[in-house]
Design an enzyme around this catalytic site. Structure first.
Site, PDB file in Angstrom:
ATOM      1  N   SER A  62      14.536  -3.812 -24.686  1.00 44.87           N
ATOM      2  CA  SER A  62      14.490  -4.269 -23.454  1.00 44.87           C
ATOM      3  C   SER A  62      13.042  -4.526 -22.852  1.00 44.87           C
ATOM      4  CB  SER A  62      15.255  -3.270 -22.510  1.00 44.87           C
ATOM      5  OG  SER A  62      14.599  -1.815 -22.729  1.00 44.87           O
ATOM      6  N   HIS A  69      21.016  -6.889 -23.743  1.00 44.55           N
ATOM      7  CA  HIS A  69      20.226  -7.864 -23.415  1.00 44.55           C
ATOM      8  C   HIS A  69      20.713  -9.058 -24.505  1.00 44.55           C
ATOM      9  CE1 HIS A  69      17.802  -5.959 -20.293  1.00 44.55           C
ATOM     10  NE2 HIS A  69      17.883  -4.950 -21.251  1.00 44.55           N
ATOM     11  N   LYS A  89      24.488  -7.613 -16.697  1.00 40.62           N
ATOM     12  CA  LYS A  89      23.430  -8.344 -17.092  1.00 40.62           C
ATOM     13  C   LYS A  89      23.913  -9.857 -17.325  1.00 40.62           C
ATOM     14  CE  LYS A  89      20.838  -4.502 -19.037  1.00 40.62           C
ATOM     15  NZ  LYS A  89      20.530  -3.932 -17.862  1.00 40.62           N
TER      16      LYS A  89
HETATM   17  N1  PMP Z   1      20.805  -0.621 -22.579  1.00 45.83           N
HETATM   18  C1  PMP Z   1      19.716  -1.150 -22.439  1.00 45.83           C
HETATM   19  C2  PMP Z   1      18.943  -1.892 -23.712  1.00 45.83           C
HETATM   20  C3  PMP Z   1      19.305  -1.654 -21.260  1.00 45.83           C
HETATM   21  O1  PMP Z   1      18.176  -2.386 -21.103  1.00 45.83           O
HETATM   22  C4  PMP Z   1      20.103  -1.087 -20.090  1.00 45.83           C
HETATM   23  C5  PMP Z   1      19.635  -1.819 -18.601  1.00 45.83           C
HETATM   24  N2  PMP Z   1      18.335  -2.053 -18.393  1.00 45.83           N
HETATM   25  C6  PMP Z   1      21.075  -0.311 -20.210  1.00 45.83           C
HETATM   26  C7  PMP Z   1      21.482  -0.021 -21.578  1.00 45.83           C
HETATM   27  C8  PMP Z   1      22.081   0.318 -19.021  1.00 45.83           C
HETATM   28  O2  PMP Z   1      22.748  -0.698 -18.533  1.00 45.83           O
HETATM   29  P1  PMP Z   1      23.238  -0.358 -17.199  1.00 45.83           P
HETATM   30  O3  PMP Z   1      22.125  -1.164 -16.266  1.00 45.83           O
HETATM   31  O4  PMP Z   1      24.429  -1.409 -17.085  1.00 45.83           O
HETATM   32  O5  PMP Z   1      23.603   0.967 -17.038  1.00 45.83           O
END
Ligand code: PMP
Length: 642
Positions: free
Chosen positions: A431, A459, A490
């Site tokens: 991420s 992502h 996303k």
């Molecule tokens: N996993 C990854 C790799 C993320 O980047 C994110 C969100 N930034 C999440 C899980 C969490 O997802 P959510 O925003 O839907 O809580």
């Protein structure tokens, strides 16, 4: 209103000696005099030390403008395991005030025992400054500023009285601290106080049964000012505001102190976080307080957040099903929308079944903590998302972190742990770096060592793979990892998370994943929006191609400008390093109409702060090229690289 100072001293004759029994003083309104006089007399006559045979009760009128109001010192408590521990805490406290000879000062307590008052000590030379060394100095004329209708209390509150006294004493001219140890052999708690540090109770300052005790006022100033200091201590009438009534009450106030300090430290380290308010949907262009900005930080990769069909689906779901789901699905049942979305997600990911969670974060927490048992081992990439890390922490498994995407390191760690069962878990697209996990190798190792494999496709979905199906499509694999986790928040333009896998896995999670079981499920609008976004993605994979082309265009322009970037996804980290500089550049970009967030510790390692650009299919090439030029120019300006 005229106020009255009331002082009581009680003593008795024993073996021809005058023994002190009790003393107290108050500053009172006229109507409080009778009740308080009675309370103080009762204290003198029924004291544990014996019945007083001499009681001096002195009442003097004082004009209101003779009274000085001050605030009580903030109170903290040091829990000392031994008297030495307590004395060391005092020495540390004094060192903070720049006092070099703290131990020698503590040694002076052997000379305070027989004194009736306090010792006034030059903090640096240890010279005794009180004129009458036998009598010592008495701080008098003080009380807690009470509410008008308070009750007279005949039960002496040592705690409050000590704070009142210390607050007055350290306000005296040139007094830099006070140290106090009770001479009561059964009372081992003492304190040290200073205006800059507050009042610190020390729970153990001497051994039980020890009769030593006394007060030391530490003076730092010209000796010709000593009389003014003494006059303040002996004559100035002081009322102290906000005196906590018990140590517990003080702790309540004090318990916020560590939080305040934490935030101040974050501010100093440029790690304090704030949010900006955006007045428009998270589209390619947004408005903040009327200013148009190019959005380069959003995970709305396909731009579907503001897409007509997606919004219409959400609105229609509200019309048909209302605004909330009413509870956990296990207690209040499924909406058709839950089941339908799960079916479509499972089909999209080519798995038997899916289970929805309320966020991606909760999905990782629920899945990983349910799978990680006492007897298993979880192997987790060092750059995995915080939700994976937290899921690992919640599980009972042993956690082994391997070097980022380093398959040799992963295998070495599996071999040395030799687990009988376990899981390898990784972000599919990382991420904060935008690179992609080595899934083929992870699956090979999982098979070889009989472990489960899990990919977080937050992502990846809608971004990688020719048609946006994610990491399995990206590598063109026939098989897929055991667990594909993802988020609806996303590319799928909604909110929520999911797990896809075998029917067995999903049945297990439905029964054991606590973030699924104990939380009210997703609302109709979120479910319908995600499902529509998923069908748009499935029907129109050209949006994924647009996203990829946009990403390439942005990276190419930055590289041409000499800013080295690369990515395998739609996340482009622009490394800056220093936290303060990254914040500064982000702020300059904001002023120039570009919304690009600086990502800092703890999201990434200290000293590896970065601008994390996220590209959307709905950006225009010309906007991206112009933005890349501006970003390069500002980075060069701020790093002195012209
Ligand atoms: N996993 C990854 C790799 C993320 O980047 C994110 C969100 N930034 C999440 C899980 C969490 O997802 P959510 O925003 O839907 O809580």
């Amino acid at each position: 209103m005229v106020l009255y100072s009331m002082k009581m001293r009680a003593s008795r004759q024993e073996n021809g000696q005058n023994q002190h029994i009790s003393g107290a003083e108050k500053i009172l309104a006229e109507k409080e005099l009778g009740e308080n006089a009675a309370a103080l007399l009762s204290r003198a006559l029924h004291h544990a030390k014996g019945r007083a045979d001499f009681i001096n009760l002195k009442i003097e009128a004082t004009e209101p403008d003779e009274i000085t109001y001050i605030d009580a010192l903030p109170v903290s408590t040091f829990h000392a395991a031994t008297p030495e521990d307590g004395q060391q805490a005092i020495c540390k406290f004094l060192n903070k005030l720049g006092i070099q000879n703290a131990a020698a000062i503590m040694h002076e307590f052997k000379n305070t025992y027989a004194m009736r008052g306090a010792m006034l000590l030059d903090a640096d030379t240890l010279e005794r400054l009180e004129p009458d060394q036998e009598r010592g100095l008495r701080a008098t004329y003080m009380d807690a500023a009470h509410t008008p209708n308070r009750q007279a209390d005949d039960c002496k509150n040592h705690f409050q009285e000590a704070i009142v006294l210390a607050s007055k004493v350290v306000h005296a001219p040139h007094i830099i601290a006070e140290i106090c140890m009770s001479d009561d052999p059964d009372y081992v708690t003492g304190y040290v106080a200073a205006p800059s540090i507050g009042y610190m109770r020390i729970t153990r300052l001497k051994a039980m049964g020890c009769p030593d005790g006394g007060r030391i006022f530490l003076y730092r100033g010209p000796h010709e000012d000593v009389p003014a200091c003494i006059s303040y201590l002996e004559n100035k009438k002081v009322l102290v505001r906000n005196v906590p009534s018990t140590p517990q009450a003080a702790w309540t106030a004090d318990s916020w102190e560590p939080l305040k300090k934490n935030l101040e430290q974050r501010q100093r380290a440029k790690l304090y976080r704030k949010m900006k308010t955006i007045d428009t949907p998270q589209c390619a262009h947004i408005a903040v307080k009327g200013q148009d900005l190019l959005m380069l930080a959003s995970n709305n990769y396909l731009g579907l957040i503001d897409e007509a069909r997606v919004k219409a689906a959400a609105i229609s779901a509200v019309t048909s099903y209302g605004t909330g789901s009413g509870g956990s699905r296990l207690t209040t049942g499924n909406l058709f929308l839950h089941e339908s979305l799960e079916t479509h997600l499972a089909a999209f990911k080519k798995k038997q079944a899916a289970l929805l969670f309320n966020t991606g974060y909760m999905a990782n927490l629920g899945i990983i903590s349910a799978l990680g048992t006492k007897h298993s081992v979880i192997f987790s990439d060092e750059l995995n998302h915080a939700s994976i890390i937290d899921g690992c922490r919640l599980s009972q498994a042993r956690i082994i972190v391997y070097r980022h995407n380093d398959m040799a390191d992963l295998e070495a760690r599996i071999r040395s742990a030799a687990p009988s069962s376990g899981l390898i878990v990784s972000d599919a697209v990382f991420s904060m770096d935008g690179d992609i996990a080595n899934l083929p190798q992870i699956m090979k190792l999982a098979k070889k060592y009989h472990l489960l494999s899990m990919m977080d496709e937050a992502h990846a979905t809608g971004v990688i793979g020719r048609t946006g199906h994610g990491i399995v499509e990206y590598y063109g694999l026939e098989e897929s990892p055991d667990i594909l986790m993802g988020t609806l928040s996303k590319a799928l333009a909604s909110e929520g998370g999911f797990a896809c896998g075998s029917q067995l896995l999903i049945n297990y999670l439905r029964n054991t994943a606590r973030s699924f079981i104990f939380s009210t499920s997703l609302a109709p609008a979120s479910l319908a929006a995600a499902e529509m976004a998923l069908s748009v993605l499935a029907a129109e994979p050209e949006c994924v191609v647009r996203l990829r082309n946009n990403t390439r265009c942005f990276c190419r322009t930055l590289n041409e400008e000499g800013i080295s970037v690369k990515t395998d996804s739609a996340i482009i980290p622009i490394l800056i390093g220093d936290e303060g500089r990254a914040m500064d550049i982000a702020q300059r970009l904001f002023e120039e109409g570009i919304f690009l967030t600086a990502i800092r510790y703890p999201t990434v390692k200290k000293g590896s702060a970065r601008l994390r650009a996220a590209i959307m299919a709905t950006h225009t090439e010309s906007d991206l090229i112009a933005a890349a030029h501006k970003i390069a120019a500002i980075i060069k300006e701020r790093t002195g690289d012209k």
